[in-house]
Design a protein around this motif. Structure first.
Motif, PDB file in Angstrom:
ATOM      1  N   ILE A  82     106.487  96.661  25.884  1.00 31.72           N
ATOM      2  CA  ILE A  82     105.898  95.613  25.444  1.00 31.72           C
ATOM      3  C   ILE A  82     106.190  94.341  25.857  1.00 31.72           C
ATOM      4  CG2 ILE A  82     105.179  94.441  23.309  1.00 31.72           C
ATOM      5  CD1 ILE A  82     105.071  96.961  21.609  1.00 31.72           C
ATOM      6  N   ARG A  83     107.575  94.155  25.882  1.00 33.21           N
ATOM      7  CA  ARG A  83     108.086  92.955  26.347  1.00 33.21           C
ATOM      8  C   ARG A  83     107.892  92.777  27.951  1.00 33.21           C
ATOM      9  NH1 ARG A  83     112.889  94.613  23.641  1.00 33.21           N
ATOM     10  NH2 ARG A  83     113.840  95.271  25.547  1.00 33.21           N
ATOM     11  N   ASN A  84     108.119  93.997  28.578  1.00 37.14           N
ATOM     12  CA  ASN A  84     107.784  93.780  30.055  1.00 37.14           C
ATOM     13  C   ASN A  84     106.407  93.460  30.478  1.00 37.14           C
ATOM     14  OD1 ASN A  84     107.361  95.679  33.081  1.00 37.14           O
ATOM     15  ND2 ASN A  84     109.013  94.699  33.135  1.00 37.14           N
ATOM     16  N   LYS A  85     105.388  93.844  29.661  1.00 38.26           N
ATOM     17  CA  LYS A  85     103.850  93.699  29.993  1.00 38.26           C
ATOM     18  C   LYS A  85     103.696  92.160  29.442  1.00 38.26           C
ATOM     19  CE  LYS A  85      99.928  95.808  28.652  1.00 38.26           C
ATOM     20  NZ  LYS A  85      99.736  95.791  27.045  1.00 38.26           N
ATOM     21  N   GLU A  86     104.243  91.768  28.400  1.00 33.00           N
ATOM     22  CA  GLU A  86     103.518  90.632  27.532  1.00 33.00           C
ATOM     23  C   GLU A  86     104.274  89.551  27.748  1.00 33.00           C
ATOM     24  OE1 GLU A  86     100.685  91.041  26.117  1.00 33.00           O
ATOM     25  OE2 GLU A  86     100.398  92.995  25.700  1.00 33.00           O
ATOM     26  N   ILE A  87     105.498  89.709  27.869  1.00 29.86           N
ATOM     27  CA  ILE A  87     106.435  88.249  27.665  1.00 29.86           C
ATOM     28  C   ILE A  87     107.200  88.247  28.873  1.00 29.86           C
ATOM     29  CG2 ILE A  87     107.920  87.124  26.069  1.00 29.86           C
ATOM     30  CD1 ILE A  87     107.015  89.256  24.105  1.00 29.86           C
ATOM     31  N   GLY A  88     107.407  86.685  29.260  1.00 27.68           N
ATOM     32  CA  GLY A  88     108.450  86.508  30.141  1.00 27.68           C
ATOM     33  C   GLY A  88     109.596  85.592  29.576  1.00 27.68           C
ATOM     34  N   PHE A  89     110.749  85.776  29.570  1.00 27.79           N
ATOM     35  CA  PHE A  89     111.814  85.168  28.921  1.00 27.79           C
ATOM     36  C   PHE A  89     112.448  84.146  29.862  1.00 27.79           C
ATOM     37  CE2 PHE A  89     111.417  89.029  26.682  1.00 27.79           C
ATOM     38  CZ  PHE A  89     111.227  88.460  25.328  1.00 27.79           C
ATOM     39  N   ILE A  90     112.939  82.890  29.120  1.00 34.72           N
ATOM     40  CA  ILE A  90     113.801  82.159  29.834  1.00 34.72           C
ATOM     41  C   ILE A  90     114.783  81.579  28.810  1.00 34.72           C
ATOM     42  CG2 ILE A  90     113.853  79.849  31.112  1.00 34.72           C
ATOM     43  CD1 ILE A  90     110.774  80.100  31.438  1.00 34.72           C
ATOM     44  N   PHE A  91     116.001  81.618  29.284  1.00 36.41           N
ATOM     45  CA  PHE A  91     117.338  81.392  28.356  1.00 36.41           C
ATOM     46  C   PHE A  91     118.109  80.204  28.922  1.00 36.41           C
ATOM     47  CE2 PHE A  91     116.480  85.996  28.050  1.00 36.41           C
ATOM     48  CZ  PHE A  91     116.187  86.151  26.703  1.00 36.41           C
ATOM     49  N   GLN A  92     118.663  79.620  27.940  1.00 36.89           N
ATOM     50  CA  GLN A  92     119.673  78.339  28.371  1.00 36.89           C
ATOM     51  C   GLN A  92     120.570  78.757  29.193  1.00 36.89           C
ATOM     52  OE1 GLN A  92     121.618  76.827  24.821  1.00 36.89           O
ATOM     53  NE2 GLN A  92     122.694  75.075  26.128  1.00 36.89           N
TER      54      GLN A  92
END
Ligand SMILES: Nc1ncnc2c1ncn2[C@@H]1O[C@H](COP(=O)(O)OP(=O)(O)OP(=O)(O)O)[C@@H](O)[C@H]1O
Ligand SMILES: [Mg+2]
Length: 231
Positions: A82-92
């Protein structure tokens, strides 16, 4: 509604003396195309909330409907998908893989999606272009400035064309000029149709969001426009 969480609790060491209610009954809906800033003091529960919204962690209690699917009781494997398909993450801290080049870091989520080498090349270079880092594709993280690493991390987040971008203090480690550039990239992604959820300590950055959610001690204490939230 793109994101709907209902009565979410995240309780560490439940029932013990050391119990921490990082999230203490949070209900929140976010529509497709919103740009939401989440603000609050250190320890108020912002990252915990983002980790749950991003399916990086599961709540102790409560329900989560993401893009019409109940994701509350999914296995780790299903959540990863689900993460791979729906969400892009950016961290500090950028979270790039040190041994990999900019190109290879951006390529990784596309490999997980089973995209062909040929298509990967197009997508990686398009994402690096988008953040102005195409000329550095062969550089490793140690060979780039903080702002450049964060731009590569953004390219990695957008390479899969996810509908949602979640950023936890993406400008926290950057000087104000570089931070502004990163914020501009987020706004341009929003204009392109992405839903943006941005955690920040910086009221100036939060003020550029269309909706601001303030969290305190695991509770949402304000939710609205900049004027409504009061700054
Ligand atoms: N694994 C854990 N075990 C116990 N308590 C935890 C754990 N992770 C987080 N907490 C607690 O949950 C609360 C919320 O933490 P969280 O990281 O969400 O805060 P935050 O708002 O992101 O803070 P910051 O602005 O400093 O990043 C804090 O009191 C923290 O100490
Ligand atoms: Mg945090």
């Amino acid at each position: 509604m793109l994101i709907e969480i209902k009565n979410i609790y995240k309780i560490y060491n439940e029932g013990k003396e050391s119990e921490v209610r990082a999230l203490d009954g949070v209900t929140l809906s976010i529509d497709r195309g919103e740009f939401v800033a989440i603000i609050g003091a250190s320890g108020s529960g912002k990252s915990t909330l983002m980790n749950i919204l991003g399916c990086l962690d599961v709540p102790t209690y409560g329900d989560y409907i993401l893009n019409g699917t109940d994701v509350t009781d999914r296995t780790d494997r299903q959540l990863a998908h689900i993460r791979n398909k729906e969400i892009g993450f950016i961290f500090q801290g950028y979270n790039l893989i040190p041994a990999l080049t900019a190109y290879e870091n951006v390529e990784l989520p596309l490999i997980y999606q089973g995209i062909s080498v040929f298509q990967r090349k197009e997508r990686v270079m398009a994402a690096l272009e988008r953040v102005g880092m195409a000329d550095r594709f062969g550089h490793r993280p140690s060979e780039m400035s903080g702002g450049q690493q964060q731009r590569v991390a953004i390219a990695r987040a957008i390479a899969t064309h996810p509908p949602i971008i979640m950023a936890d203090e993406p400008t926290g480690a950057l000087d104000s000029k570089t931070g502004k550039h990163v914020l501009e990239i987020l706004h341009s992604l929003h204009e392109g149709g992405s839903t943006i959820i941005l955690i920040t300590h910086d009221n100036g950055i939060a003020a550029t969001a269309h909706r601001i959610v303030r969290i305190s001690d695991g509770h949402i204490v304000a939710d609205g426009t900049r004027e409504e939230v009061g700054f």
